[in-house]
Design a protein around this motif. Structure first.
Motif, short mmCIF file in Angstrom:
data_model
loop_
_atom_site.label_atom_id
_atom_site.label_comp_id
_atom_site.label_asym_id
_atom_site.label_seq_id
_atom_site.Cartn_x
_atom_site.Cartn_y
_atom_site.Cartn_z
N PRO A 48 -41.60 66.55 32.29
CA PRO A 48 -42.25 67.24 31.04
C PRO A 48 -41.59 67.03 29.73
O PRO A 48 -39.75 66.36 30.01
N GLU B 197 -39.99 68.01 25.80
CA GLU B 197 -40.34 68.96 24.76
C GLU B 197 -41.16 67.92 23.32
O GLU B 197 -40.00 66.80 23.38
N GLU C 109 -43.87 70.97 28.44
CA GLU C 109 -42.18 70.65 28.17
C GLU C 109 -41.75 71.85 28.72
O GLU C 109 -42.37 72.66 29.21
N GLN D 237 -43.18 73.79 33.42
CA GLN D 237 -41.47 73.75 34.01
C GLN D 237 -40.95 74.68 32.73
O GLN D 237 -41.10 74.88 31.67
N ASN E 298 -36.48 73.90 35.42
CA ASN E 298 -34.65 72.96 35.39
C ASN E 298 -34.16 72.98 35.39
O ASN E 298 -33.68 73.95 34.56
N LYS F 126 -36.37 70.06 39.31
CA LYS F 126 -36.32 69.00 38.70
C LYS F 126 -34.50 68.92 37.90
O LYS F 126 -33.78 69.55 37.77
N HIS G 171 -33.16 63.43 38.57
CA HIS G 171 -32.90 62.78 37.08
C HIS G 171 -31.00 62.34 37.38
O HIS G 171 -30.28 62.82 36.73
N ASN H 167 -36.19 60.06 38.87
CA ASN H 167 -36.54 59.59 37.77
C ASN H 167 -35.48 58.24 36.84
O ASN H 167 -34.13 58.71 36.79
N MET I 11 -40.98 59.67 38.10
CA MET I 11 -41.46 60.01 36.98
C MET I 11 -40.56 59.36 35.61
O MET I 11 -39.64 59.47 36.03
N ALA J 23 -40.45 59.11 31.40
CA ALA J 23 -40.52 59.73 30.81
C ALA J 23 -40.51 58.63 29.09
O ALA J 23 -41.12 59.37 28.53
N ARG J 24 -39.38 58.18 28.82
CA ARG J 24 -39.32 57.67 27.52
C ARG J 24 -40.23 56.03 27.42
O ARG J 24 -41.23 56.02 27.31
N ILE K 228 -43.77 57.16 26.65
CA ILE K 228 -42.97 58.18 25.17
C ILE K 228 -43.84 56.33 24.07
O ILE K 228 -44.64 56.42 22.98
N TRP L 31 -44.67 64.36 16.03
CA TRP L 31 -43.54 63.37 17.12
C TRP L 31 -45.31 62.29 17.11
O TRP L 31 -44.33 61.29 17.02
N HIS M 87 -33.32 67.29 24.74
CA HIS M 87 -32.68 67.01 25.22
C HIS M 87 -32.43 65.29 25.08
O HIS M 87 -31.83 65.22 26.19
C1 LIG Z 1 -38.36 63.51 23.60
C2 LIG Z 1 -37.92 64.33 24.90
C3 LIG Z 1 -38.47 65.62 25.47
C4 LIG Z 1 -37.90 66.00 26.73
N1 LIG Z 1 -37.61 67.14 26.94
C5 LIG Z 1 -38.00 67.40 28.17
C6 LIG Z 1 -38.15 68.77 29.16
O1 LIG Z 1 -38.38 69.54 28.63
N2 LIG Z 1 -37.59 69.07 30.11
C7 LIG Z 1 -36.74 67.99 31.33
O2 LIG Z 1 -36.75 68.53 32.52
N3 LIG Z 1 -36.90 66.25 30.51
C8 LIG Z 1 -36.92 66.70 29.49
N4 LIG Z 1 -36.74 65.10 28.55
C9 LIG Z 1 -36.21 64.57 29.84
C10 LIG Z 1 -37.04 63.38 30.88
O3 LIG Z 1 -37.92 64.77 31.12
C11 LIG Z 1 -35.83 62.21 31.37
O4 LIG Z 1 -35.50 63.67 32.68
C12 LIG Z 1 -35.46 61.87 30.88
O5 LIG Z 1 -35.59 61.15 29.72
C13 LIG Z 1 -35.10 60.49 31.62
O6 LIG Z 1 -36.36 59.54 32.08
P1 LIG Z 1 -36.29 58.44 31.34
O7 LIG Z 1 -35.08 57.84 31.61
O8 LIG Z 1 -37.32 58.20 31.80
O9 LIG Z 1 -36.67 58.78 30.20
C14 LIG Z 1 -37.59 65.36 27.57
C15 LIG Z 1 -36.61 63.70 27.04
C16 LIG Z 1 -37.37 63.30 26.12
C17 LIG Z 1 -36.60 61.99 25.43
#
Ligand SMILES: Cc1cc2nc3c(=O)[nH]c(=O)nc-3n(C[C@H](O)[C@H](O)[C@H](O)COP(=O)(O)O)c2cc1C
Length: 319
Positions: A16, A18, A40, A70, A106, A154, A186, A217, A239, A241-242, A245, A290, A317
């Motif tokens: 997820p 944001e 998100e 979420q 969350n 999560k 996470h 994660n 999972m 995230a970055r 991205i 974004w 976040h």
């Molecule tokens: C831009 C951004 C937005 C995020 N938004 C959410 C969110 O809406 N809900 C959530 O549970 N985690 C959110 N996270 C956290 C990620 O889901 C993830 O748990 C965290 O970045 C670690 O994973 P990674 O090392 O793969 O980045 C966000 C992270 C980033 C960078």
């Protein structure tokens, strides 16, 4: 991989995110190999209050792409009201809500605004409150007419270092075994910066105590990292995230279907498609902000140009 009743085509899941994981970005990640994607974090209170801009964030118009919602909830009354509202709206004014296949809670958002109201990671150590919330979610899943295949949570490892050291996450695994279909970990506490290496050993500890699938994660930005996370922790899915991205094509590489970076023409095509879909589906301006910057950076990296210019927009976040 199975998560509840969901059969995921791959064990690689888009976080997820944001301001990032709108329907158009989720489709891109899914087309490249993500087995499940998430909206998100959506505030349950906004749903209960019928807040238009909150409801607009539940953008599950795309029935092809497995998408979960979420939620950020404060207590059991609020989640019950929010889930009932989703069901009602799905059968009246928001039929696209019927495409939701999963609901996640969350317990990780480090935003002071979330923690102040006693939500997110502030709930991690409150076992009874968590149990009441999970019970409501489970009960709703068992009776809903929506095709919800899995309910998950999560978590982070605690609100702070002390909670992580006390292992507040372990009692949550017991609750997950009882009420949920899976648990995402996470592997950081909520005061840790994303530059602090994730504590994967805690994912392994959770996995040993779990009877439901565990989704690991934190810090998976390459195939090597994903393989190491799976091997070292025994987790069932990963999972991302970055890493996604930075390059959604990471999913293609993770699933053994091609390179982790696009060619320039693939990037151009993906950006055009993202723009077309986001426009057609009415994505909010923050997603345009974004992804315009995100695609610009991907292009700069591909062409070897310095990634100059404005920094990425910030979200609650990020640390
Ligand atoms: C831009 C951004 C937005 C995020 N938004 C959410 C969110 O809406 N809900 C959530 O549970 N985690 C959110 N996270 C956290 C990620 O889901 C993830 O748990 C965290 O970045 C670690 O994973 P990674 O090392 O793969 O980045 C966000 C992270 C980033 C960078």
């Amino acid at each position: 991989m199975k998560l509840g009743r969901l059969e995921l085509a791959t064990p690689f899941i888009l976080s997820p995110l944001e301001s990032v994981s709108d329907a158009a970005f989720r489709r891109l990640c899914w087309s490249l190999g993500a087995g499940l994607t998430w909206t998100e974090m959506i505030r349950a209170r906004g749903i209960v209050r019928n807040n238009k801009s909150t409801l607009e964030l539940i953008d599950c118009f795309d029935a092809d792409v497995p998408t979960g919602l979420q939620l950020m909830v404060v207590n059991e009354t609020e989640i019950a009201a929010a889930l009932d509202a989703i069901e009602r709206l799905a059968h009246s004014s928001h039929p696209h809500f019927q495409n939701l296949v999963a609901v996640d809670l969350n317990f990780g958002c480090p935003s002071p605004e979330v923690i102040k109201v006693g939500a997110g990671p502030a709930l991690l150590k409150r076992r009874n409150k968590l149990e009441a919330i999970f019970q409501v979610l489970r009960g709703w899943k068992d009776r809903t007419t929506l095709p919800i295949g899995a309910v998950t949570a999560k978590i982070r490892l605690g609100l702070n270092r002390a909670e992580m050291d006390q292992k507040v996450y372990l009692p949550i695994v017991e609750l997950a075994n009882q009420y949920l279909d899976g648990l995402t970990v996470h592997a950081r506490h909520a005061r840790e910066e994303s530059t602090t290496p994730a504590h994967w050993e805690a994912i392994a500890e959770v996995k040993r105590a779990a009877r439901v699938p565990i989704i690991g994660n934190g810090d998976v930005t390459s195939v090597e990292a994903a393989q190491r996370l799976l091997r070292e922790t025994g987790c069932d899915a990963v999972m991302v995230a970055r890493g996604a991205i930075r390059s959604p094509w990471l999913f293609r590489e993770l699933t053994g279907k091609g390179a982790g970076q696009p060619t320039l023409s693939e990037l151009d095509e993906a950006e055009a498609r993202w723009m077309e879909r986001a426009t057609a589906l009415g994505s909010k301006p923050k997603f345009f902000e974004w992804h315009t910057e995100g695609f610009r950076r991907m292009r700069a990296r591909l062409t070897g140009k310095p990634v100059a210019g404005p920094s990425m927009p910030q979200t609650d976040h990020m640390r």
